[in-house]
Design an enzyme around this catalytic site. Sequence first.
Site, short mmCIF file in Angstrom:
data_model
loop_
_atom_site.label_atom_id
_atom_site.label_comp_id
_atom_site.label_asym_id
_atom_site.label_seq_id
_atom_site.Cartn_x
_atom_site.Cartn_y
_atom_site.Cartn_z
N CYS A 116 0.81 -1.23 0.00
CA CYS A 116 0.00 0.00 0.00
C CYS A 116 0.83 1.27 0.00
CB CYS A 116 -0.95 0.00 1.19
SG CYS A 116 -2.20 -1.28 1.06
N HIS A 256 -3.54 7.30 2.86
CA HIS A 256 -3.90 6.00 2.28
C HIS A 256 -5.28 5.59 2.81
CE1 HIS A 256 -3.85 1.94 0.96
NE2 HIS A 256 -3.70 1.43 2.17
N ASN A 286 -10.24 0.00 -0.31
CA ASN A 286 -8.78 0.11 -0.31
C ASN A 286 -8.24 -0.41 -1.65
OD1 ASN A 286 -6.03 -0.13 0.07
ND2 ASN A 286 -6.17 -1.15 2.05
O1 UT7 Z 1 -3.86 -1.13 3.56
C1 UT7 Z 1 -2.91 -1.96 4.15
C2 UT7 Z 1 -2.96 -1.93 5.61
N1 UT7 Z 1 -4.19 -2.50 6.10
C3 UT7 Z 1 -4.87 -1.90 7.06
O2 UT7 Z 1 -4.49 -0.84 7.47
C4 UT7 Z 1 -6.07 -2.62 7.63
C5 UT7 Z 1 -6.01 -2.58 9.13
N2 UT7 Z 1 -7.09 -3.32 9.78
C6 UT7 Z 1 -8.37 -2.92 9.75
O3 UT7 Z 1 -8.71 -1.96 9.08
C7 UT7 Z 1 -9.36 -3.66 10.62
O4 UT7 Z 1 -8.65 -4.47 11.51
C8 UT7 Z 1 -10.40 -4.49 9.85
C9 UT7 Z 1 -11.35 -3.60 9.11
C10 UT7 Z 1 -9.69 -5.42 8.89
C11 UT7 Z 1 -11.23 -5.31 10.84
O5 UT7 Z 1 -11.84 -4.47 11.80
P1 UT7 Z 1 -11.70 -4.74 13.37
O6 UT7 Z 1 -12.50 -3.71 14.04
O7 UT7 Z 1 -10.24 -4.83 13.67
O8 UT7 Z 1 -12.41 -6.11 13.51
P2 UT7 Z 1 -11.84 -7.47 14.13
O9 UT7 Z 1 -10.89 -8.12 13.16
O10 UT7 Z 1 -11.33 -7.19 15.51
O11 UT7 Z 1 -13.16 -8.31 14.24
C12 UT7 Z 1 -14.19 -7.99 15.14
C13 UT7 Z 1 -15.33 -8.98 14.98
C14 UT7 Z 1 -14.86 -10.43 15.00
O12 UT7 Z 1 -15.85 -11.18 15.66
P3 UT7 Z 1 -15.66 -11.61 17.18
O13 UT7 Z 1 -14.39 -12.41 17.23
O14 UT7 Z 1 -15.57 -10.33 17.96
O15 UT7 Z 1 -16.90 -12.41 17.45
C15 UT7 Z 1 -14.81 -10.82 13.56
O16 UT7 Z 1 -14.98 -12.18 13.35
O17 UT7 Z 1 -15.94 -8.79 13.70
C16 UT7 Z 1 -15.96 -10.04 12.98
N3 UT7 Z 1 -15.80 -9.76 11.56
C17 UT7 Z 1 -16.85 -9.43 10.78
N4 UT7 Z 1 -18.15 -9.30 11.00
C18 UT7 Z 1 -18.95 -8.96 9.99
C19 UT7 Z 1 -14.67 -9.73 10.83
N5 UT7 Z 1 -14.96 -9.41 9.56
C20 UT7 Z 1 -16.30 -9.22 9.51
C21 UT7 Z 1 -17.17 -8.85 8.47
N6 UT7 Z 1 -18.48 -8.73 8.76
N7 UT7 Z 1 -16.75 -8.61 7.21
#
Ligand code: UT7
Length: 331
Positions: A116, A256, A286
């Site tokens: 990225c 970004h 993204n």
């Molecule tokens: O561009 C390159 C660099 N990349 C980035 O900067 C991305 C950085 N990361 C992020 O932007 C975020 O971590 C994400 C958007 C990828 C995820 O958001 P989050 O708030 O960190 O969610 P999480 O991974 O902590 O997941 C929270 C909950 C989980 O459920 P439990 O374990 O709390 O029951 C996931 O299983 O949300 C669940 N989950 C979803 N639910 C509905 C994960 N993906 C989804 C989804 N829809 N698509």
Amino acid sequence: MGKISAAITAVGKYVPDFVLTNKELETMVDTNDEWITTRTGIKERRILKGEGKGTSFMAIKAAEELIQKRGIDPKEIDLVIVGTATPDLQVAATAAFVASQIGATNAFAFDLEAACSSFLYGMSTASSYIESGRYKKVLLIGADKMSSILDYTDRTTCIIFGDGAGAALFEPNEEGLGFQDEYLRSDGIGRNFLKIDAGGSLLPASEETVKNKQHFVFQDGKSVYKYAVSNMADVSAKIMERNNLEEKDVDWLVPHQANKRIIDATASRMGVDSSKVMMNIQKYGNTTSATLPLLLADYEKQLKKGDNLVFAAFGGGFTWGSIYLKWAYNS
Ligand code: UT7
């Protein structure tokens, strides 16, 4: 003759027509519009459809728009750099094909891969070639067909990324406009958290790797998020401090587009009001190497000669950094 700096003198963009909405994703994986919107800020993303169309298809369109807007003969271009994590082919440089297709027959061309941060690092490379006086026109393109490396059964990655391309032309400037300063970083620890496991020299493609879905993007989102938030904010604050920029001096933050929450945190650390933050993540998701030039293209009409722009990016590797640039033209 004054000191030569490297200014952006034109931009161009291309996004595919096909719109993949959060609603449509609800029918593909266990997710919902509310989760995606509140966690990322994304409402929809573009997907490049059609056989035989790779990243170069979009890069060429973005470059052609730029060339037409700037009114130059492509033969004047000295160098074409394509920042991409999704080259058309593993070995042949996508940039070489793009340069030939747009008629930049006097240019040499290469790809730059820093996930990225490819476009941000490319800005540094393009500017160095101009500042040194070696070349007069460097075309930098950021383009990615992320849909080609996504698993559309994995809700943790397929909702985030989209396809697109943007381009910027770098030329010499003697008014002190253009590139001012950079603070670029990397840390190899990142490859544990954001990667494609197979298809490279570590783990070549095999029946096994295909079966195990190891050719798709894997992301430990939570860990990447933590690194991204602190590092993107750190480098942006650092570039302001080093250049004696107060929040009132920053006209635009060009961040970004990975997650609206990361962008908000960066802006807040810089003390920059949200009205000065470029944002189009809601439309495109993204797009990896394309996010920064797509922002420039979308906001071009609002930019004024002399505006202070602070770019910031964070990506796989890890790679990240910030660049301070003065905008060089009114459109
Ligand atoms: O561009 C390159 C660099 N990349 C980035 O900067 C991305 C950085 N990361 C992020 O932007 C975020 O971590 C994400 C958007 C990828 C995820 O958001 P989050 O708030 O960190 O969610 P999480 O991974 O902590 O997941 C929270 C909950 C989980 O459920 P439990 O374990 O709390 O029951 C996931 O299983 O949300 C669940 N989950 C979803 N639910 C509905 C994960 N993906 C989804 C989804 N829809 N698509």
